[in-house]
Design an enzyme around this catalytic site. Structure first.
Site, mmCIF file in Angstrom:
data_model
loop_
_atom_site.group_PDB
_atom_site.id
_atom_site.type_symbol
_atom_site.label_atom_id
_atom_site.label_comp_id
_atom_site.label_asym_id
_atom_site.label_seq_id
_atom_site.Cartn_x
_atom_site.Cartn_y
_atom_site.Cartn_z
ATOM 1 N N GLU A 292 5.166 -10.294 -5.196
ATOM 2 C CA GLU A 292 4.411 -10.606 -6.414
ATOM 3 C C GLU A 292 5.090 -11.653 -7.280
ATOM 4 O OE1 GLU A 292 1.784 -6.542 -7.073
ATOM 5 O OE2 GLU A 292 3.441 -6.936 -8.455
ATOM 6 N N ASP B 186 5.457 1.857 -3.927
ATOM 7 C CA ASP B 186 6.625 1.454 -4.717
ATOM 8 C C ASP B 186 7.571 2.624 -4.945
ATOM 9 O OD1 ASP B 186 5.550 -1.105 -4.913
ATOM 10 O OD2 ASP B 186 4.468 -0.625 -6.746
ATOM 11 N N GLY C 46 0.968 5.645 4.525
ATOM 12 C CA GLY C 46 0.262 6.591 3.681
ATOM 13 C C GLY C 46 0.517 8.024 4.097
ATOM 14 N N ALA D 73 8.880 -3.757 -11.163
ATOM 15 C CA ALA D 73 9.194 -2.777 -12.201
ATOM 16 C C ALA D 73 8.993 -1.359 -11.683
ATOM 17 C CB ALA D 73 8.324 -3.032 -13.432
ATOM 18 N N ASN D 74 7.938 -1.134 -10.917
ATOM 19 C CA ASN D 74 7.705 0.198 -10.354
ATOM 20 C C ASN D 74 8.879 0.646 -9.492
ATOM 21 O OD1 ASN D 74 5.154 0.156 -11.518
ATOM 22 N ND2 ASN D 74 4.072 -0.186 -9.597
ATOM 23 N N ASP E 52 -4.254 9.951 -6.912
ATOM 24 C CA ASP E 52 -4.153 8.536 -7.260
ATOM 25 C C ASP E 52 -3.030 7.937 -6.425
ATOM 26 O OD1 ASP E 52 -3.992 6.018 -8.363
ATOM 27 O OD2 ASP E 52 -3.662 6.680 -10.423
ATOM 28 N N ALA F 6 4.287 11.224 -5.673
ATOM 29 C CA ALA F 6 3.645 10.275 -6.587
ATOM 30 C C ALA F 6 2.123 10.321 -6.515
ATOM 31 C CB ALA F 6 4.148 8.860 -6.299
ATOM 32 N N VAL G 66 1.308 -5.026 -16.940
ATOM 33 C CA VAL G 66 0.569 -3.928 -17.542
ATOM 34 C C VAL G 66 -0.572 -3.597 -16.594
ATOM 35 C CG1 VAL G 66 -0.966 -3.237 -19.422
ATOM 36 C CG2 VAL G 66 1.167 -4.458 -19.919
ATOM 37 N N ASP G 67 -0.711 -2.327 -16.254
ATOM 38 C CA ASP G 67 -1.816 -1.880 -15.403
ATOM 39 C C ASP G 67 -2.978 -1.413 -16.266
ATOM 40 O OD1 ASP G 67 -0.282 -2.336 -13.180
ATOM 41 O OD2 ASP G 67 0.092 -0.222 -12.730
#
Length: 320
Positions: A148, A271, A241, A50-51, A265, A301, A20-21
């Site tokens: 992770e 991801d 980036g 998950a992303n 953002d 994104a 959870v973010d």
């Protein structure tokens, strides 16, 4: 849920983290010891594994996700958008003794983020857990993992991929101490600039090139990518980036530019890139073609808030 396989899509197995973010808006990132008034907060699904699974599924990928959550409502929130995207979650397990993973993300007015992660159930992965995925690995066209979950689990996954002849995409983010054999199995190894330098140092025992200080300085990112290839990594993709990506394989070395967009953002953009790259590779596209679409997906994104909520579907128009 179990998703029926779509014969026109390659099967993708993502093994990794689910969180959870907790996202905090800030005018700028605080200095050590400083208290700032935030501009807002929200909770949404996250975790690099998950992303990436969500991003791939939204783009039409046939995706199975193997993750670990705790019990309770946080698990439901963490998996909500994966369910909406019709990701197969039969390999995702609940670990009642652990909390669902948590990421605390601060995002400044320029869209740049900083992240602190509490592993929770993600840290419970063992090599034995991964061994139980052998059939799923063998049935997949591409397996994806990240940094992770514990290194022992990632090492075991790479070994399974080598044994079954399944292509392995490793996003070494964050950088963890995986074995040299794992890096030699990664095809591709996906890293950003700093992760690439750390990975090269770990492989060679020598310092990687520093990032250039001047705009006209030699591109040491390219040197890092070539160094990783020379150290035995089958193929490398470095994300940079707004500057796009660098791709290096046996067949080619290429810089892939990114569309120019207004970023609000950057959370989860890397991801999104990996999920899009995975879809292209699983479909049998060339690495270059898959990278070209992936940079566009990553650019899309960053124009929206959050990680999974910012990802495009097949119907969305990507920036050029």
């Amino acid at each position: 849920m179990t998703e029926q396989h779509r014969p026109d899509e390659g099967r993708i197995l993502v093994v990794g983290s689910v969180n959870v973010d907790l996202v905090l808006g800030v005018p700028r990132h605080p200095e050590p010891g400083e208290t700032l008034a935030g501009t807002g907060s929200r909770r949404s699904p996250g975790g690099k594994g998950a992303n990436q699974a969500c991003a791939a599924a939204l783009l039409g990928g046939d995706v199975r996700f193997a993750g670990r959550t705790g019990a309770g409502p946080d698990a439901d929130l963490a998996l909500a958008l994966l369910r909406d995207a019709e990701v197969d979650l039969t390999a995702t397990k609940e670990v009642p003794a652990e909390e669902t993973g948590l990421a605390v993300v601060t995002v400044d007015e320029a869209g740049e983020n900083s992240i602190v992660i509490i592993a929770g159930a993600n840290g419970s992965w063992s090599a034995q857990d991964v061994k139980s995925l052998r059939a799923a690995v063998k049935a997949s066209d591409l397996v994806v993992s990240q940094g992770e979950i514990p290194a022992a689990a990632v090492d075991q996954l790479a070994l399974l991929c080598a044994e079954t002849g399944t292509r392995f995409l490793l996003n070494l983010a964050p950088v963890i101490e995986v074995g040299a054999g794992t890096l030699a199995t990664a095809d591709p190894l996906v890293v950003n600039e700093s992760e690439g330098r750390l990975a090269l140092t770990a492989l060679t025992g020598t310092d990687a090139p520093d990032a250039p200080d001047a705009p006209d300085a030699p591109d040491d990112d390219a040197a890092t990518v070539r160094g990783l290839r020379d150290a035995g990594v089958p193929s490398v993709v470095m994300t940079r980036g707004a500057r796009g990506a660098i791709l290096a394989t046996d067949a080619e070395f290429a810089e892939v530019s990114s569309p120019k967009v207004h970023a609000v953002d950057t959370t989860g953009a890397g991801d999104a890139f990996v999920g899009a790259l995975a879809v292209g590779l699983a479909r049998g596209e060339s690495a270059a073609d898959a990278c070209r679409r992936a940079v566009r997906v990553g650019a899309f994104a960053v124009t929206r808030h959050g990680a999974q909520p910012s990802y495009p579907s097949r119907q969305d128009e990507l920036p050029q």
